[in-house]
Design an enzyme around this catalytic site. Sequence first.
Site, short mmCIF file in Angstrom:
data_model
loop_
_atom_site.label_atom_id
_atom_site.label_comp_id
_atom_site.label_asym_id
_atom_site.label_seq_id
_atom_site.Cartn_x
_atom_site.Cartn_y
_atom_site.Cartn_z
N SER A 204 3.68 -2.00 10.38
CA SER A 204 5.13 -2.10 10.59
C SER A 204 5.72 -3.45 10.18
CB SER A 204 5.50 -1.76 12.04
OG SER A 204 5.16 -0.40 12.32
N LYS B 64 0.15 4.24 -0.28
CA LYS B 64 -0.48 5.43 0.31
C LYS B 64 -0.28 6.64 -0.61
CE LYS B 64 -0.08 3.31 4.81
NZ LYS B 64 0.07 3.43 6.26
N ASN C 85 0.87 -1.17 0.00
CA ASN C 85 0.00 0.00 0.00
C ASN C 85 0.91 1.22 0.00
OD1 ASN C 85 -1.74 2.09 0.50
ND2 ASN C 85 -2.32 1.43 2.56
N GLY D 141 2.82 2.47 10.81
CA GLY D 141 3.80 3.54 10.64
C GLY D 141 4.54 3.90 11.92
N GLU E 40 -6.69 4.87 8.02
CA GLU E 40 -6.46 6.30 7.71
C GLU E 40 -7.71 6.93 7.10
OE1 GLU E 40 -2.85 5.66 5.50
OE2 GLU E 40 -1.87 5.06 7.37
N HIS F 182 -9.45 1.42 5.09
CA HIS F 182 -8.16 1.59 5.75
C HIS F 182 -8.34 2.52 6.96
CE1 HIS F 182 -4.01 2.66 6.57
NE2 HIS F 182 -3.68 1.57 5.90
N GLU G 164 -5.23 -4.61 10.78
CA GLU G 164 -4.21 -3.58 10.93
C GLU G 164 -4.44 -2.82 12.24
OE1 GLU G 164 -2.32 -2.45 6.87
OE2 GLU G 164 -3.93 -1.06 7.33
P1 13P Z 1 3.24 0.51 7.68
O1 13P Z 1 3.72 -0.78 7.07
O2 13P Z 1 3.99 1.71 7.18
O3 13P Z 1 3.17 0.43 9.17
O4 13P Z 1 1.72 0.73 7.17
C1 13P Z 1 0.81 -0.31 7.28
C2 13P Z 1 -0.41 0.04 6.52
O5 13P Z 1 -1.16 0.93 6.89
C3 13P Z 1 -0.68 -0.72 5.28
O6 13P Z 1 -1.96 -0.48 4.82
#
Ligand code: 13P
Length: 250
Positions: free
Chosen positions: A213, A11, A9, A173, A97, A95, A167
């Site tokens: 992560s 982003k 992903n 992150g 976010e 997601h 997640e």
């Molecule tokens: P990270 O791997 O940067 O922690 O992000 C995970 C994520 O949100 C994947 O959709």
Amino acid sequence: MRTPIMAGNWKMHKTAAEATALAAGIVEQVREVTGVEVVLCPPFTALGTVAEAVKGTTISLGAQNCHYEAQGAFTGEVSPNFLLDFGCKYVIIAHSERRQHFGEDDALINRKLKAVLGLGLVPVFCVGESLEQREKDLTFDVLRKQVLGGLAGIQVQDPSRLVVAYEPVWAIGTGKVATPQQAQEAHRYLRDLLAGLWGTETAEGVRLQYGGSVKPDNVRELMACPDIDGALVGGASLDAGSFARIVRFQ
Ligand code: 13P
């Protein structure tokens, strides 16, 4: 029985040119890998060029979001049909976010899931608790509400039509990965929820990804868990070498 699925992903990272170069690097580095499905989810603006870059390979294309209507007066939104137009097979829905920054609630997510399933796109349906919720011992309650709310009124018979991604928000992150035990426990709970909805056989076939992560040096122990079938990777998918190492988790 469940083919592992590793998705990047990206982003809101990478211009179309940068995304194309990253996709080309990944194509090169995972060429020899078999038995793992690889999915790249670039920003909308790079779907066209990344689609070209993965053409003729076994890598699948995914998007990061879409609207629930096929067309209409929804300025600035992207129809799931447009994703099909680019050759997308997958689309990330819900997601954290999007839940957090764009106010997506279970009812909206439910509409999106119905829409994309109806069009034959495979949703990567994301669920997960915040740190506060985990500390209050609410993880299972949150997962239950998100799964039952998101999938309300939806019947899935063919397990290949859906991927669910666990997640935990506190692991995204942050460099703070869930322990394999924490992840496995949540995945088992999710599979049991799906079994309650559609029966054991379907639930046993649905692939469950862990996200938060994931890095080359922790993916192996996560993938060793019986109910973890893949990873949804953010930061570590932005580098071809590190994503390729995640794809080759064995
Ligand atoms: P990270 O791997 O940067 O922690 O992000 C995970 C994520 O949100 C994947 O959709």
